[in-house]
Design an enzyme around this catalytic site. Structure first.
Site, PDB file in Angstrom:
ATOM      1  N   LYS A   1      15.537 -86.348  16.768  1.00  0.00           N
ATOM      2  CA  LYS A   1      16.631 -85.380  16.626  1.00  0.00           C
ATOM      3  C   LYS A   1      16.021 -84.128  15.996  1.00  0.00           C
ATOM      4  O   LYS A   1      15.810 -84.057  14.779  1.00  0.00           O
ATOM      5  CB  LYS A   1      17.732 -85.971  15.726  1.00  0.00           C
ATOM      6  CG  LYS A   1      19.118 -85.428  15.934  1.00  0.00           C
ATOM      7  CD  LYS A   1      19.322 -83.987  15.540  1.00  0.00           C
ATOM      8  CE  LYS A   1      19.219 -83.696  14.084  1.00  0.00           C
ATOM      9  NZ  LYS A   1      19.053 -82.254  13.781  1.00  0.00           N
ATOM     10  N   PRO A   2      15.675 -83.123  16.842  1.00  0.00           N
ATOM     11  CA  PRO A   2      15.067 -81.915  16.276  1.00  0.00           C
ATOM     12  C   PRO A   2      16.130 -81.035  15.627  1.00  0.00           C
ATOM     13  O   PRO A   2      17.328 -81.220  15.854  1.00  0.00           O
ATOM     14  CB  PRO A   2      14.470 -81.222  17.501  1.00  0.00           C
ATOM     15  CG  PRO A   2      15.321 -81.666  18.640  1.00  0.00           C
ATOM     16  CD  PRO A   2      15.828 -83.052  18.300  1.00  0.00           C
TER      17      PRO A   2
ATOM     18  N   GLU B   1      10.046 -86.798   3.731  1.00  0.00           N
ATOM     19  CA  GLU B   1       9.169 -85.701   3.300  1.00  0.00           C
ATOM     20  C   GLU B   1      10.107 -84.548   2.976  1.00  0.00           C
ATOM     21  O   GLU B   1      10.651 -83.907   3.874  1.00  0.00           O
ATOM     22  CB  GLU B   1       8.176 -85.389   4.432  1.00  0.00           C
ATOM     23  CG  GLU B   1       6.974 -84.616   3.962  1.00  0.00           C
ATOM     24  CD  GLU B   1       7.074 -83.150   4.250  1.00  0.00           C
ATOM     25  OE1 GLU B   1       7.507 -82.412   3.332  1.00  0.00           O
ATOM     26  OE2 GLU B   1       6.758 -82.738   5.371  1.00  0.00           O
ATOM     27  N   LEU B   2      10.330 -84.326   1.655  1.00  0.00           N
ATOM     28  CA  LEU B   2      11.431 -83.450   1.230  1.00  0.00           C
ATOM     29  C   LEU B   2      10.900 -82.167   0.586  1.00  0.00           C
ATOM     30  O   LEU B   2       9.790 -81.751   0.849  1.00  0.00           O
ATOM     31  CB  LEU B   2      12.352 -84.244   0.302  1.00  0.00           C
ATOM     32  CG  LEU B   2      12.814 -85.600   0.873  1.00  0.00           C
ATOM     33  CD1 LEU B   2      13.626 -86.393  -0.134  1.00  0.00           C
ATOM     34  CD2 LEU B   2      13.619 -85.409   2.164  1.00  0.00           C
TER      35      LEU B   2
ATOM     36  N   GLY C   1      12.769 -82.614   5.644  1.00  0.00           N
ATOM     37  CA  GLY C   1      13.790 -81.593   5.439  1.00  0.00           C
ATOM     38  C   GLY C   1      14.155 -81.494   3.970  1.00  0.00           C
ATOM     39  O   GLY C   1      13.346 -81.850   3.095  1.00  0.00           O
TER      40      GLY C   1
ATOM     41  N   GLU D   1      13.169 -74.227  -4.869  1.00  0.00           N
ATOM     42  CA  GLU D   1      12.213 -73.904  -3.822  1.00  0.00           C
ATOM     43  C   GLU D   1      12.605 -72.539  -3.233  1.00  0.00           C
ATOM     44  O   GLU D   1      13.739 -72.367  -2.781  1.00  0.00           O
ATOM     45  CB  GLU D   1      12.311 -75.012  -2.756  1.00  0.00           C
ATOM     46  CG  GLU D   1      11.176 -75.045  -1.791  1.00  0.00           C
ATOM     47  CD  GLU D   1      11.249 -76.278  -0.876  1.00  0.00           C
ATOM     48  OE1 GLU D   1      12.352 -76.837  -0.675  1.00  0.00           O
ATOM     49  OE2 GLU D   1      10.197 -76.659  -0.352  1.00  0.00           O
TER      50      GLU D   1
ATOM     51  N   CYS E   1       7.171 -76.519   2.947  1.00  0.00           N
ATOM     52  CA  CYS E   1       7.451 -77.331   1.747  1.00  0.00           C
ATOM     53  C   CYS E   1       6.273 -77.321   0.788  1.00  0.00           C
ATOM     54  O   CYS E   1       6.419 -77.706  -0.368  1.00  0.00           O
ATOM     55  CB  CYS E   1       7.727 -78.780   2.141  1.00  0.00           C
ATOM     56  SG  CYS E   1       9.079 -78.908   3.271  1.00  0.00           S
TER      57      CYS E   1
HETATM   58  C1  SIN Z   1       6.247 -78.815   5.743  1.00  0.00           C
HETATM   59  O1  SIN Z   1       6.499 -77.692   5.359  1.00  0.00           O
HETATM   60  O2  SIN Z   1       7.093 -79.708   5.680  1.00  0.00           O
HETATM   61  C2  SIN Z   1       4.918 -79.215   6.330  1.00  0.00           C
HETATM   62  C3  SIN Z   1       3.823 -78.275   6.103  1.00  0.00           C
HETATM   63  C4  SIN Z   1       2.484 -78.779   6.595  1.00  0.00           C
HETATM   64  O3  SIN Z   1       2.374 -79.762   7.313  1.00  0.00           O
HETATM   65  O4  SIN Z   1       1.502 -78.162   6.232  1.00  0.00           O
END
Ligand code: SIN
Length: 476
Positions: free
Chosen positions: A173-174, A249-250, A227, A378, A283
Site C-alpha cells: 500500500k504505497p 521504521e518511524l 512512516g 522532527e 527520517c
Molecule cells: C527514510 O527516510 O525513512 C529512509 C531514508 C534512507 O533510507 O536513507
C-alpha cells in the site's frame, strides 16, 4: 511519460476502478494522473491472491526465486532514467537524487536476490545423548507493506525484496501522494515474471481502512511500515489483537555532533549531505546540530556559506538541489517550529521563509536551545538548527534527550571518544565522520519510539521468517 499505470495491480492483473484520486506534481500542483482508489474489499482480494500465490512461491528453490529477483533488479537498472523522472514528477526531489534513489532501491533487490540463497538453518548440540536439534527458517506468509512518500521506490524494495527472497508474497500500500513509482515497480515485476499474486499493489486515497485490513486480516502474517510514529503506534495496536509480527521504521530526531577536534570542512560537508537530502524530508536527516562552543563560529560561518548556494526549483532542472515540500502541511509545520524558536530567542541568519508554491528557503537557525519545540520535533524540512555545547557528557545527555532513536552522527578524531560516544548514543544507527549511512549492506532501523526491525544487510530477512526448532529424540 514511460510507466503510465494508474490501475491497481492485483494477482498479476491491472485492475481499473471507477473511483479514482488525483496525483499532483508538488512543483506546480498540476495533476499528473488519476489513480485507482481501492477500498477494503480490493485489499481483501489482493490478500487472498497473495495467500494463494504463497502456497507455490514458498516451494520454489531459493535459486529460482533469486533468478526472478535478479531479473527485476536488471529491469530497474535498465530503466533508471524513466523511473527517476517519474519519481521526481510525483515527489519533487531533484532528478540526480531520484536517480540515486532508484539505484539505492535496486541495490536492495540485488542484495536480497543473493541473500535468498543463504537462508541457512542451524544444527545445535543436543541436550541429551539421544537428542539432535535442527533449526530451519520458513517464510512467514503474506506480508503487508505500507510505504511512505519520501522514498516512493526504495522503501518498497527495501521491504519486499527480503520478503520475496524468503518465500513470502506481498501486498503493498504505497502513499497516496506517490503511487506511480509503486505501480512502475509492479509493471517491472510483471516483466520479471513473478507469478500472479506474488506481488500486489493496492492504491488508495484513504489509508485508514486498508491499513486496518492489512493489520487485522488473519491471512496477513506480517506488516512492515515506514512512516510517522503516530501512525506506526496505531498500526501496532491494531496488529496486537492477532499478535501479528510487525516491523516499524518511524520518525527520528537525529543529533549531529561536531567535537572540537573534528575536521570542520568535512563536518560541514557531512552536515549538508545529511540535513538537505530530499530537502530535509528523510527520517535520518540531522535534526539537531550540536557544535562544541570553541569551533561554533567557524562551523556556522562555513555552513551558512554552503546553505546559501543551494538552488531551489523544479527537480527536473539541471543544478537544482532543493525541490518543493510535499504539501502545505509540511510548510506550516516548519513555520510553526521557527516561530516558536524565534519567540524563545533563536536567530535566523539564513532563509526562514517560504517561497512561491510549496518551496521553503534553506534555513540556518542559531542560538537554539532544548526549551524550543524544534529540539523535540522532527523538522522534515530544509532547516539546520545549530546548538552549542561545552562537554562530551553534556552533549550525550542532550543527544539522548528524545523519545526517538533512529540515526545519530558525530565528527571527531579522538579514537577513545569515538568508541565512548558511539556506545553512549541511544540510536539504532551511528554515522562516525560521515553524514551518509544508508546502504543495502547495513541494517537500517531504530530503537525507542523510532521503531523496531532491521531492513537491509544479512539481518534483513530475519523479519520475514519464522524460526522452527526440531528436536529429534531416540537417536541411539
Ligand atoms: C527514510 O527516510 O525513512 C529512509 C531514508 C534512507 O533510507 O536513507
Amino acid at each position: 511519460m514511460k510507466f503510465t499505470h494508474t490501475e491497481a495491480y492485483i494477482n498479476g492483473e491491472w485492475m481499473v476502478k471507477n473511483k479514482t484520486f488525483a496525483v499532483t506534481n508538488p512543483f506546480d500542483n498540476t495533476e499528473i494522473a488519476q489513480v485507482a482508489d481501492c477500498d477494503r474489499n480490493d485489499a481483501k482480494i489482493a490478500i487472498e491472491a497473495a495467500h494463494q500465490a504463497f502456497q507455490s512461491w514458498r516451494k520454489l528453490t531459493a535459486n529460482e526465486r533469486s533468478k526472478i529477483l535478479k531479473k527485476w533488479y536488471q529491469l530497474q537498472m535498465e530503466n533508471v532514467d524513466a523511473l527517476a523522472r517519474l519519481l521526481t514528477i510525483e515527489q519533487g526531489k531533484p532528478l540526480a537524487e531520484a536517480q540515486g534513489e532508484i539505484k539505492y532501491g535496486a541495490s536492495f533487490v540485488e542484495w536480497f536476490a543473493e541473500e535468498a540463497r543463504r537462508l541457512y538453518g542451524d544444527v545445535i548440540p543436543g541436550h541429551g545423548s539421544d537428542k539432535r536439534i535442527t533449526i530451519i527458517k520458513q517464510p512467514i506468509g503474506v506480508v503487508g507493506a505500507i510505504t511512505p512518500w519520501n522514498f516512493p521506490n526504495a522503501m518498497i524494495t527495501r521491504k519486499v525484496a527480503p520478503a520475496l527472497a524468503a518465500g513470502c508474497t506481498v501486498v503493498i500500500k504505497p502513499s497516496d501522494l506517490t503511487p506511480l513509482s509503486a505501480l512502475a515497480l509492479a509493471e517491472l515485476a510483471g516483466q520479471a515474471d513473478f507469478p500472479p499474486g506474488v506481488f500486489n499493489v493496492i492504491t488508495c486515497k484513504n489509508p485508514v481502512e486498508i491499513g486496518e485490513e492489512l493489520t487485522t486480516n488473519p491471512l496477513v502474517k506480517k506488516v512492515s511500515f515506514t512512516g510517522s510514529t503516530s501512525v506506526g503506534k496505531r498500526l501496532l495496536k491494531q496488529a496486537a489483537d492477532q499478535v501479528k509480527k510487525v516491523s516499524l521504521e518511524l520518525g527520528g530526531n537525529a543529533p549531529f555532533i561536531v567535537f572540537e577536534d573534528a575536521d570542520i570542512d568535512a563536518a560541514v560537508d557531512g552536515c549538508m549531505a545529511s540535513k538537505f537530502r530530499n530537502a530535509g524530508q528523510t527520517c535520518v536527516c540531522s535534526n539537531r546540530i550540536f557544535v562544541q562552543e570553541n569551533i561554533q563560529a567557524e562551523f556556522t560561518r562555513k555552513l551558512s556559506e554552503k546553505i546559501k548556494t543551494l538552488k531551489l526549483g523544479n527537480g527536473l532542472e539541471e543544478g537544482v538541489a532543493i525541490g518543493p515540500m510535499i504539501n502545505e502541511k509540511a510548510i506550516s509545520k516548519i513555520e510553526k517550529l521557527l516561530d516558536d524558536a524565534v519567540s524563545k530567542g533563536a536567530k535566523i541568519p539564513v532563509g526562514g521563509s517560504k517561497k512561491k508554491g510549496l518551496f521553503f528557503n534553506p534555513t540556518l537557525v542559531c542560538a537554539v536551545n532544548p526549551a524550543m519545540n524544534i529540539f523535540k520535533e522532527e523538522i522534515f524540512g530544509p532547516v539546520a538548527a545549530v546548538y552549542s555545547f561545552e562537554t562530551e557528557a553534556e552533549v550525550i545527555q542532550l543527544a539522548n534527550d528524545t523519545e526517538y532513536g533512529l540515526a545519530a552522527y558525530f565528527y571527531g578524531k579522538d579514537y577513545a571518544r569515538i568508541w565512548r560516544v558511539s556506545e553512549a548514543l541511544e540510536y539504532g544507527m551511528v554515522g562516525i565522520n560521515t553524514g551518509m549511512i544508508s546502504t543495502a549492506v547495513a541494517p537500517f532501523g531504530g530503537i525507542k519510539e523510532s521503531g523496531f526491525g532491521r531492513e537491509g544487510s544479512k539481518y534483513g530477512m530475519d523479519d520475514f521468517v519464522n524460526i522452527k526448532y526440531m528436536c529429534w529424540g531416540g537417536v541411539s
